[in-house]
Design a protein around this motif. Structure first.
Motif, PDB file in Angstrom:
ATOM      1  N   THR A 266      19.441  71.258   3.850  1.00 16.10           N
ATOM      2  CA  THR A 266      18.517  71.780   2.842  1.00 16.10           C
ATOM      3  C   THR A 266      19.178  72.789   1.918  1.00 16.10           C
ATOM      4  O   THR A 266      19.020  72.721   0.692  1.00 16.10           O
ATOM      5  CB  THR A 266      17.303  72.432   3.530  1.00 16.10           C
ATOM      6  OG1 THR A 266      16.648  71.441   4.332  1.00 16.10           O
ATOM      7  CG2 THR A 266      16.327  72.968   2.503  1.00 16.10           C
ATOM      8  N   TYR A 267      19.911  73.728   2.488  1.00 16.44           N
ATOM      9  CA  TYR A 267      20.567  74.741   1.663  1.00 16.44           C
ATOM     10  C   TYR A 267      21.517  74.096   0.665  1.00 16.44           C
ATOM     11  O   TYR A 267      21.534  74.446  -0.529  1.00 16.44           O
ATOM     12  CB  TYR A 267      21.339  75.737   2.529  1.00 16.44           C
ATOM     13  CG  TYR A 267      22.205  76.675   1.709  1.00 16.44           C
ATOM     14  CD1 TYR A 267      21.678  77.826   1.137  1.00 16.44           C
ATOM     15  CD2 TYR A 267      23.550  76.374   1.459  1.00 16.44           C
ATOM     16  CE1 TYR A 267      22.456  78.665   0.355  1.00 16.44           C
ATOM     17  CE2 TYR A 267      24.334  77.210   0.680  1.00 16.44           C
ATOM     18  CZ  TYR A 267      23.779  78.346   0.128  1.00 16.44           C
ATOM     19  OH  TYR A 267      24.552  79.160  -0.657  1.00 16.44           O
TER      20      TYR A 267
ATOM     21  N   ALA B 288      19.709  72.393  -2.182  1.00 17.82           N
ATOM     22  CA  ALA B 288      19.154  73.363  -3.128  1.00 17.82           C
ATOM     23  C   ALA B 288      20.254  73.978  -3.979  1.00 17.82           C
ATOM     24  O   ALA B 288      20.084  74.192  -5.186  1.00 17.82           O
ATOM     25  CB  ALA B 288      18.397  74.453  -2.366  1.00 17.82           C
TER      26      ALA B 288
ATOM     27  N   ASP C  65      22.734  75.717   7.837  1.00 20.37           N
ATOM     28  CA  ASP C  65      21.329  75.823   8.252  1.00 20.37           C
ATOM     29  C   ASP C  65      20.873  77.273   8.279  1.00 20.37           C
ATOM     30  O   ASP C  65      19.754  77.596   7.867  1.00 20.37           O
ATOM     31  CB  ASP C  65      21.138  75.184   9.639  1.00 20.37           C
ATOM     32  CG  ASP C  65      21.034  73.678   9.583  1.00 20.37           C
ATOM     33  OD1 ASP C  65      20.751  73.130   8.493  1.00 20.37           O
ATOM     34  OD2 ASP C  65      21.260  73.028  10.612  1.00 20.37           O
TER      35      ASP C  65
ATOM     36  N   GLY D  41      20.195  78.333   4.832  1.00 22.83           N
ATOM     37  CA  GLY D  41      18.934  77.795   4.361  1.00 22.83           C
ATOM     38  C   GLY D  41      17.748  78.627   4.832  1.00 22.83           C
ATOM     39  O   GLY D  41      16.830  78.920   4.068  1.00 22.83           O
ATOM     40  N   LYS D  42      17.785  79.049   6.087  1.00 23.59           N
ATOM     41  CA  LYS D  42      16.700  79.877   6.618  1.00 23.59           C
ATOM     42  C   LYS D  42      16.658  81.231   5.924  1.00 23.59           C
ATOM     43  O   LYS D  42      15.577  81.760   5.638  1.00 23.59           O
ATOM     44  CB  LYS D  42      16.909  80.075   8.127  1.00 23.59           C
ATOM     45  CG  LYS D  42      16.768  78.798   8.940  1.00 23.59           C
ATOM     46  CD  LYS D  42      17.194  79.028  10.392  1.00 23.59           C
ATOM     47  CE  LYS D  42      17.193  77.725  11.177  1.00 23.59           C
ATOM     48  NZ  LYS D  42      17.718  77.909  12.543  1.00 23.59           N
TER      49      LYS D  42
END
Length: 210
Positions: free
Chosen positions: A22-23, A26, A201, A204-205
């Motif tokens: 995800t990161y 983005a 990850d 991303g968080k």
């Protein structure tokens, strides 16, 4: 099948997983601000600080030392990027995430004393930088309006990526590791990919939390 071909085949799934984060999605789409990008640069600094310290130790090794190629060092470029992105006080503004700390711990465990372990992590980072990293640099320059400043990590002045990758794969095929050691090397490369994914990850968080 030579070792270079074996490692590419064995890590095909790991490579795909490293890109489907995800990161990273983005970042490439320009959905983060510069601080969001700088967060990646900071984590890479901590990784390369340890990996390039190990490279100094491994230069004397008859096998691993051959992989410590001139022009690949990333630490000075990372420092320059952090100074540009965060300012001169950047060391006080960054810290290693939990996943990055675990990554560094693994490097300390294997990259300073086990030649194949060092090469596994060296291979995973630097060949990725020379390959997909060049695509990432162009995307970052476009999405975040960056020139050379801020993207020096992805630049290798005086280095021809295609030639270096060819040389690196030849070195892999020339290693004198027996089948058991080759399998251990392949397992460590796979672990290196997973450690990189965990680091992304975590990023991303952190971005979501902001």
């Amino acid at each position: 099948m030579g070792l270079a071909a074996r490692v590419r085949e064995a890590t095909r799934t790991d490579h795909v997983a490293a890109q489907a984060v995800t990161y990273f999605d983005a970042l490439m789409a320009g959905q983060l601000d510069r601080d969001g990008y700088a967060a990646l640069t900071a984590q890479l600094f901590f990784v390369y600080e340890t990996l390039e310290e190990a490279a100094i130790e491994m230069r004397a090794d008859p096998i691993a030392g051959r992989f410590v190629l001139d022009g690949l060092e990333r630490l000075p470029a990372l420092v320059a990027d952090l100074e540009y992105l965060l300012g001169d006080d950047w060391p006080a503004r960054v810290s290693a995430s939990t996943a990055t700390s675990e990554y560094r711990a693994r490097l300390r465990d294997v990259a300073f004393t086990w030649p194949a372990g060092f090469v596994a992590h060296h291979y995973t980072r630097y060949l990725g930088d020379l390959s997909g990293g060049q695509i990432v640099r162009k995307a970052l320059a476009r999405e975040y309006e960056l020139g050379d400043e801020g993207t020096r990590f992805f630049q290798f002045p005086g280095v021809h990526p295609v030639h270096v990758k060819r040389q690196y794969r030849q070195l892999l095929d020339e290693t004198a590791w027996d089948p058991v050691e080759q399998d251990r090397f392949l397992d460590e490369v796979s672990l290196a990919y997973r450690l990189n994914v965990a680091m992304l990850d975590d990023l991303g968080k952190a971005v979501v939390a902001r």
